[in-house]
Design an enzyme around this catalytic site. Sequence first.
Site, PDB file in Angstrom:
ATOM      1  N   ARG A  11     -84.569   7.040  88.755  1.00 43.61           N
ATOM      2  CA  ARG A  11     -83.458   6.474  87.967  1.00 43.61           C
ATOM      3  C   ARG A  11     -82.465   7.552  87.526  1.00 43.61           C
ATOM      4  NH1 ARG A  11     -85.298   2.802  83.329  1.00 43.61           N
ATOM      5  NH2 ARG A  11     -83.104   2.298  83.452  1.00 43.61           N
ATOM      6  N   CYS A  12     -82.795   8.815  87.752  1.00 49.42           N
ATOM      7  CA  CYS A  12     -81.948   9.935  87.317  1.00 49.42           C
ATOM      8  C   CYS A  12     -81.045  10.387  88.465  1.00 49.42           C
ATOM      9  CB  CYS A  12     -82.850  11.084  86.855  1.00 49.42           C
ATOM     10  SG  CYS A  12     -81.982  12.637  86.573  1.00 49.42           S
ATOM     11  N   SER A  13     -79.750  10.439  88.225  1.00 50.45           N
ATOM     12  CA  SER A  13     -78.816  10.809  89.288  1.00 50.45           C
ATOM     13  C   SER A  13     -79.040  12.240  89.772  1.00 50.45           C
ATOM     14  CB  SER A  13     -77.372  10.626  88.826  1.00 50.45           C
ATOM     15  OG  SER A  13     -77.069  11.495  87.754  1.00 50.45           O
TER      16      SER A  13
END
Length: 116
Positions: A11-13
């Site tokens: 979920r972390c870019s």
Amino acid sequence: MTQVTIIHNPRCSKSRQTLALLQEQDCQIQVVEYLKSPLVRSEIEGLLAKLNISARELMRTKETEYKEQGLADINLTEAQLIQAIIQTPKLLERPIVLANDKAAIGRPPENVLSIL
């Protein structure tokens, strides 16, 4: 072919960008989704040694949980901070890449190229 492990949050870019960067290299990648499979004390201690940083430097200090748990307290020991990461994996800075017996935090993602 270089063996690499990425401690990853999909979920972390920055984590996704780092994984994509590794996929462009000649690497065999093991993905560890630390929110699904939290790290144990010895793994965190190993990361700290390879990164040569303190437990606080491995923490996401802007997370609500960091403030709620009073983790900014300068009197907390390394062991207490490591325990907080174990109990609240979301506090772990990400992504972290391990390769060639070294580690690097992928902020920015290009940081990890130095250990390949």
